[in-house]
Design a protein around this motif. Structure first.
Motif, PDB file in Angstrom:
ATOM      1  N   ASP A  13      13.728  57.501 -10.011  1.00 55.66           N
ATOM      2  CA  ASP A  13      12.732  56.420  -9.982  1.00 55.66           C
ATOM      3  C   ASP A  13      13.334  55.078  -9.577  1.00 55.66           C
ATOM      4  O   ASP A  13      12.610  54.101  -9.384  1.00 55.66           O
ATOM      5  N   LEU A  14      14.657  55.022  -9.518  1.00 57.27           N
ATOM      6  CA  LEU A  14      15.336  53.755  -9.237  1.00 57.27           C
ATOM      7  C   LEU A  14      15.575  53.644  -7.728  1.00 57.27           C
ATOM      8  O   LEU A  14      16.293  54.447  -7.148  1.00 57.27           O
ATOM      9  N   TYR A  15      14.983  52.621  -7.120  1.00 57.41           N
ATOM     10  CA  TYR A  15      14.979  52.500  -5.663  1.00 57.41           C
ATOM     11  C   TYR A  15      16.110  51.592  -5.163  1.00 57.41           C
ATOM     12  O   TYR A  15      16.276  50.467  -5.658  1.00 57.41           O
ATOM     13  N   ASP A  18      21.766  52.555  -5.216  1.00 58.07           N
ATOM     14  CA  ASP A  18      22.812  53.590  -5.267  1.00 58.07           C
ATOM     15  C   ASP A  18      24.204  52.996  -5.487  1.00 58.07           C
ATOM     16  O   ASP A  18      24.961  53.453  -6.329  1.00 58.07           O
ATOM     17  N   ARG A  19      24.503  51.966  -4.718  1.00 56.97           N
ATOM     18  CA  ARG A  19      25.848  51.379  -4.822  1.00 56.97           C
ATOM     19  C   ARG A  19      26.028  50.707  -6.187  1.00 56.97           C
ATOM     20  O   ARG A  19      27.043  50.900  -6.867  1.00 56.97           O
ATOM     21  N   GLU A  20      25.010  49.953  -6.609  1.00 55.39           N
ATOM     22  CA  GLU A  20      25.090  49.255  -7.899  1.00 55.39           C
ATOM     23  C   GLU A  20      25.211  50.258  -9.045  1.00 55.39           C
ATOM     24  O   GLU A  20      25.926  50.025 -10.023  1.00 55.39           O
ATOM     25  N   LEU A  21      24.496  51.381  -8.909  1.00 57.58           N
ATOM     26  CA  LEU A  21      24.549  52.406  -9.953  1.00 57.58           C
ATOM     27  C   LEU A  21      25.958  53.001 -10.055  1.00 57.58           C
ATOM     28  O   LEU A  21      26.488  53.177 -11.157  1.00 57.58           O
ATOM     29  N   ARG A  22      26.571  53.256  -8.920  1.00 56.25           N
ATOM     30  CA  ARG A  22      27.948  53.784  -8.923  1.00 56.25           C
ATOM     31  C   ARG A  22      28.914  52.790  -9.557  1.00 56.25           C
ATOM     32  O   ARG A  22      29.756  53.151 -10.376  1.00 56.25           O
ATOM     33  N   THR A  42      14.439  41.617 -11.232  1.00 58.59           N
ATOM     34  CA  THR A  42      15.050  42.264 -10.066  1.00 58.59           C
ATOM     35  C   THR A  42      15.633  43.639 -10.394  1.00 58.59           C
ATOM     36  O   THR A  42      16.281  44.244  -9.548  1.00 58.59           O
ATOM     37  N   GLY A  43      15.440  44.112 -11.648  1.00 57.16           N
ATOM     38  CA  GLY A  43      15.843  45.482 -11.961  1.00 57.16           C
ATOM     39  C   GLY A  43      17.089  45.621 -12.814  1.00 57.16           C
ATOM     40  O   GLY A  43      17.670  46.717 -12.890  1.00 57.16           O
ATOM     41  N   LYS A  44      17.510  44.542 -13.488  1.00 54.40           N
ATOM     42  CA  LYS A  44      18.729  44.618 -14.307  1.00 54.40           C
ATOM     43  C   LYS A  44      18.598  45.662 -15.418  1.00 54.40           C
ATOM     44  O   LYS A  44      19.490  46.489 -15.625  1.00 54.40           O
ATOM     45  N   THR A  45      17.495  45.599 -16.175  1.00 52.91           N
ATOM     46  CA  THR A  45      17.318  46.547 -17.281  1.00 52.91           C
ATOM     47  C   THR A  45      17.177  47.973 -16.755  1.00 52.91           C
ATOM     48  O   THR A  45      17.726  48.919 -17.331  1.00 52.91           O
ATOM     49  N   SER A  46      16.455  48.139 -15.646  1.00 51.27           N
ATOM     50  CA  SER A  46      16.299  49.478 -15.047  1.00 51.27           C
ATOM     51  C   SER A  46      17.652  50.045 -14.635  1.00 51.27           C
ATOM     52  O   SER A  46      17.962  51.223 -14.891  1.00 51.27           O
ATOM     53  N   LEU A  47      18.459  49.207 -14.003  1.00 50.19           N
ATOM     54  CA  LEU A  47      19.789  49.643 -13.566  1.00 50.19           C
ATOM     55  C   LEU A  47      20.635  50.037 -14.768  1.00 50.19           C
ATOM     56  O   LEU A  47      21.279  51.097 -14.774  1.00 50.19           O
ATOM     57  N   MET A  48      20.579  49.214 -15.812  1.00 54.04           N
ATOM     58  CA  MET A  48      21.387  49.479 -17.008  1.00 54.04           C
ATOM     59  C   MET A  48      20.939  50.764 -17.707  1.00 54.04           C
ATOM     60  O   MET A  48      21.760  51.620 -18.060  1.00 54.04           O
ATOM     61  N   LYS A  49      19.624  50.922 -17.890  1.00 55.09           N
ATOM     62  CA  LYS A  49      19.127  52.122 -18.586  1.00 55.09           C
ATOM     63  C   LYS A  49      19.443  53.388 -17.792  1.00 55.09           C
ATOM     64  O   LYS A  49      19.822  54.415 -18.358  1.00 55.09           O
ATOM     65  N   THR A  50      19.283  53.312 -16.483  1.00 52.70           N
ATOM     66  CA  THR A  50      19.575  54.492 -15.655  1.00 52.70           C
ATOM     67  C   THR A  50      21.058  54.829 -15.703  1.00 52.70           C
ATOM     68  O   THR A  50      21.428  56.000 -15.864  1.00 52.70           O
TER      69      THR A  50
END
Ligand SMILES: Nc1ncnc2c1ncn2[C@@H]1O[C@H](COP(=O)(O)OP(=O)(O)OP(=O)(O)O)[C@@H](O)[C@H]1O
Ligand SMILES: [Mg+2]
Length: 63
Positions: A13-15, A18-22, A42-50
């Motif tokens: 679900d996270l668009y 990819d690089r930030e997630l890695r 801008t998606g900080k919490t989404s990135l962190m939870k994922t």
């Protein structure tokens, strides 16, 4: 659920993060303190939870 207003917590679900997630996955595994900062909504919490779900690390979330 791309248009859900809640933070995302699943990789599929996270668009376009990819690089930030890695980078964050690696930081979570290697560092004692990790700060995620950025402009509002801008998606900080989404990135962190994922990232936390992907790593499988135990966590408690409060916000
Ligand atoms: N990369 C993304 N992929 C899918 N949805 C996203 C992405 N980034 C943000 N969103 C969506 O945008 C909204 C804001 O995301 P989120 O709450 O994660 O951002 P935030 O930076 O933590 O916000 P805040 O500054 O309010 O804490 C939510 O609806 C979330 O699902
Ligand atoms: Mg947030």
């Amino acid at each position: 659920m791309l248009f859900n207003l809640e933070p995302k917590d699943r990789r599929e679900d996270l668009y376009d993060f990819d690089r930030e997630l890695r980078v964050l996955e690696r930081a979570l595994l290697m560092s004692k303190l990790v700060v995620v900062k950025g402009i509002k909504r801008t998606g900080k919490t989404s990135l962190m939870k994922t990232a936390l779900n992907v790593t499988g690390l135990p966590y408690i979330l409060g916000y």
